[in-house]
Design an enzyme around this catalytic site. Structure first.
Site, PDB file in Angstrom:
ATOM      1  N   PHE A 141     -51.435  41.677  75.516  1.00 32.47           N
ATOM      2  CA  PHE A 141     -50.775  42.819  76.132  1.00 32.47           C
ATOM      3  C   PHE A 141     -51.496  44.138  75.845  1.00 32.47           C
ATOM      4  O   PHE A 141     -51.325  45.105  76.557  1.00 32.47           O
ATOM      5  CB  PHE A 141     -49.306  42.871  75.706  1.00 32.47           C
ATOM      6  CG  PHE A 141     -48.969  43.828  74.611  1.00 32.47           C
ATOM      7  CD1 PHE A 141     -48.640  45.144  74.918  1.00 32.47           C
ATOM      8  CD2 PHE A 141     -48.976  43.441  73.278  1.00 32.47           C
ATOM      9  CE1 PHE A 141     -48.305  46.049  73.917  1.00 32.47           C
ATOM     10  CE2 PHE A 141     -48.647  44.331  72.282  1.00 32.47           C
ATOM     11  CZ  PHE A 141     -48.322  45.631  72.592  1.00 32.47           C
ATOM     12  N   LYS A 142     -52.329  44.170  74.831  1.00 38.74           N
ATOM     13  CA  LYS A 142     -53.004  45.425  74.482  1.00 38.74           C
ATOM     14  C   LYS A 142     -53.971  45.889  75.566  1.00 38.74           C
ATOM     15  O   LYS A 142     -54.338  47.063  75.622  1.00 38.74           O
ATOM     16  CB  LYS A 142     -53.672  45.286  73.131  1.00 38.74           C
ATOM     17  CG  LYS A 142     -52.613  45.072  72.059  1.00 38.74           C
ATOM     18  CD  LYS A 142     -53.120  45.117  70.666  1.00 38.74           C
ATOM     19  CE  LYS A 142     -51.983  45.108  69.661  1.00 38.74           C
ATOM     20  NZ  LYS A 142     -51.144  43.883  69.710  1.00 38.74           N
ATOM     21  N   ASP A 143     -54.353  44.987  76.452  1.00 35.25           N
ATOM     22  CA  ASP A 143     -55.192  45.394  77.586  1.00 35.25           C
ATOM     23  C   ASP A 143     -54.530  46.469  78.437  1.00 35.25           C
ATOM     24  O   ASP A 143     -55.214  47.312  79.010  1.00 35.25           O
ATOM     25  CB  ASP A 143     -55.497  44.196  78.493  1.00 35.25           C
ATOM     26  CG  ASP A 143     -56.512  43.241  77.888  1.00 35.25           C
ATOM     27  OD1 ASP A 143     -57.404  43.702  77.152  1.00 35.25           O
ATOM     28  OD2 ASP A 143     -56.420  42.031  78.171  1.00 35.25           O
TER      29      ASP A 143
END
Ligand SMILES: *Cc1c(COP(=O)(O)O)cnc(C)c1O
Length: 497
Positions: free
Chosen positions: A112-114
């Site tokens: 999810f850090k993308d």
């Protein structure tokens, strides 16, 4: 709103634009940048349904980053949320029994850090040096427990005017995560293992940012200013607000809510960035009933939300959900600031206690207020494994160990009638194929890549090509340093960009 409103959670002296706050990363006093105008301007939800992710992003980010022009934001959004995502909805919401899962892992590194780290470098590129040195370059220094490092490397690799150095705890990230980092391409990147755990690495990175002499040398010798890509950066946090609105738009489109109906979000939590973005979304007018903090065995947030005492003096457990193995959840400080009626003195007092004694206690009224919005639960290792199996058995849906913590907490809680629940799914199960295979009773002894193939075959799901191709990617970085040498390593890297 006026532009220069960002200041530290621990004091009112700064008056920064969002661009300056993004470039600087963390305040001089160690606090995090906040603006008191958060929530003054709401996002109009009446016409959310049918809007693209990119259009929603423009609306939300215009409110949160008022000194960026619409053209600048439009360009950042177009570059960040384009072809590198394998789903046009960017963060698709899918049915999960009576509940919903929002998949945040369709970006280039499958975590999810993308969502935030694809756009942060684009924000950075549109900021300018604070004073004087027009040649100033930004070097990102980041400690990672696994996913941030790769996502930051992918975002900053070859981004103009920047360099990036990533530290990860040796032997404490998965094989896939390690290869994702050590095979990273780009002329401006460095990756280094550290002999210590994530908290050692993260606190040393914080010390490096606070080291006046070191920073002065970097500026004078190398024209380099350090900045952070950890979720304390405003530019990391605000892109995450967007997907809460996107989730609501998708629930509207699917007929799961009517305009104005409330929604619960269940969030696998570590540094408190993801769930804090949900709180920001609520302040911007999204009908959020409850935000559920789901922890793994490192349940410091659970204890805090139950007792009002945050105590980091406790054993640190390495679990199958490494990105949630955290004892100090940095972004909690922002939530405390807003919940405590924007009182920087109280926050300073609490954070001093944390530094000095390893613990702090919030006043009972404040705890009661926090608990009205934030629910909590946690899962141990056996429960995580059990949940991965249950979720596959009951819904034919494969989840990763982080998401499984949230799934456990969600299934333990009674649903509020008429309030849909959205579980944030934070990583592709293919990032943790051995753990997932073990939980599903599949073969889990070969290499991670054999595990991926096995998982794919058994579940009829596809291995993300980016992960499968790591097997043959050349390793570029093999450095490993003591915690005490991290500052020196940063100086070396700065000399090279
Ligand atoms: C970072 C991460 C989390 C925790 O998010 P925070 O914003 O740190 O609370 C959960 N799951 C995965 C897979 C992550 O990478």
């Amino acid at each position: 709103m006026s532009a220069t409103t960002f200041h530290s959670t621990r004091g009112m002296d700064d008056a920064l634009t969002s661009k300056q706050a993004i470039r600087k990363g963390i305040a001089d006093d160690g606090g995090l940048f906040v603006t008191d105008q958060l929530g003054d301007t709401k996002v109009d939800i009446t016409d959310l349904a049918g809007k693209s992710y990119q259009d929603i992003a423009l609306e939300v980010l215009s409110v949160l980053l008022p000194d960026f022009t619409a053209e600048e934001l439009g360009a950042c959004i177009a570059e960040a949320y384009g072809e590198q995502w394998d789903d046009p909805r960017i963060t698709p919401v899918k049915p999960l029994g009576d509940d919903w899962a929002m998949e945040l892992f369709h970006g280039p590194t499958c975590a999810f850090k993308d969502v935030a780290l694809q756009i942060l470098p684009r924000f950075m590129a549109r900021t300018a040096p604070a004073d004087g040195d027009a040649d100033e370059k930004i070097m990102i220094v980041t400690a990672t427990s696994g996913d941030t490092g790769k996502a930051a490397l992918a975002g900053f690799a070859d981004a103009p005017g920047t360099g990036i150095t990533v530290f990860y705890p040796e032997g404490r990230v998965s094989r896939v995560q390690e290869l994702q980092m050590t095979t990273q391409a780009g002329s401006n990147v460095h990756v280094c293992a550290v002999k210590g755990n994530f908290d050692d690495a993260q606190s040393t990175v914080k010390q490096i940012f606070g080291d006046g002499e070191l920073n002065a040398r970097l500026g004078a010798d190398d024209h380099v200013a350090l900045s952070s890509a950890n979720s304390i950066n405003v530019g990391r946090l605000v892109p995450q607000v967007v997907y809460y609105f996107s989730a609501y738009a998708q629930l509207l489109e699917q007929g799961a809510v009517k305009l104005g109906d409330e929604v619960d979000f269940v969030v696998p939590t570590g540094n408190f960035g993801d769930i804090l973005a949900g709180y920001y979304a609520k302040m911007l007018g999204l009908p959020v009933r409850q935000l559920v903090v789901a922890s793994d065995r490192n349940n410091v947030l659970f204890d805090f939300l139950v007792s009002g005492t945050y105590n980091r003096e406790r054993p640190f457990y390495e679990t199958t959900s490494p990105s949630m193995d955290i004892l100090v959840s940095s972004n909690l400080e922002r939530m405390l600031y807003y919940m405590a009626e924007k009182d920087p003195r109280l926050v300073t007092y609490l954070m001093n206690d944390l530094n000095q004694w390893g613990a702090y206690e919030v006043p009972p009224e404040l705890l009661a207020k926090i608990r009205q919005l934030f629910a909590t639960g946690w899962a141990d290792e056996d429960q995580v494994s059990q949940m991965i199996g249950d979720c596959w058995r009951d819904h034919k849906y494969v989840i990763d160990p982080h998401t499984a913590c949230g799934y456990f907490v969600m299934t333990q809680m009674p649903a509020e009638p008429g309030v849909p629940r959205v579980l944030l799914s934070t990583a592709s199960p293919y990032k943790f194929p051995r753990v997932v295979n073990g939980a599903l009773g599949l073969k889990a002894d070969g290499t991670d890549f054999e595990c991926m193939d096995e998982l794919s075959e058994a579940t009829g799901t596809a291995v993300p090509p980016m992960l499968r191709s790591l097997e043959s990617a050349p390793v570029r970085f093999r450095d490993c340093v003591e915690v005490s040498d991290m500052g020196h390593y940063v100086e070396q890297c700065a000399g090279e960009i």
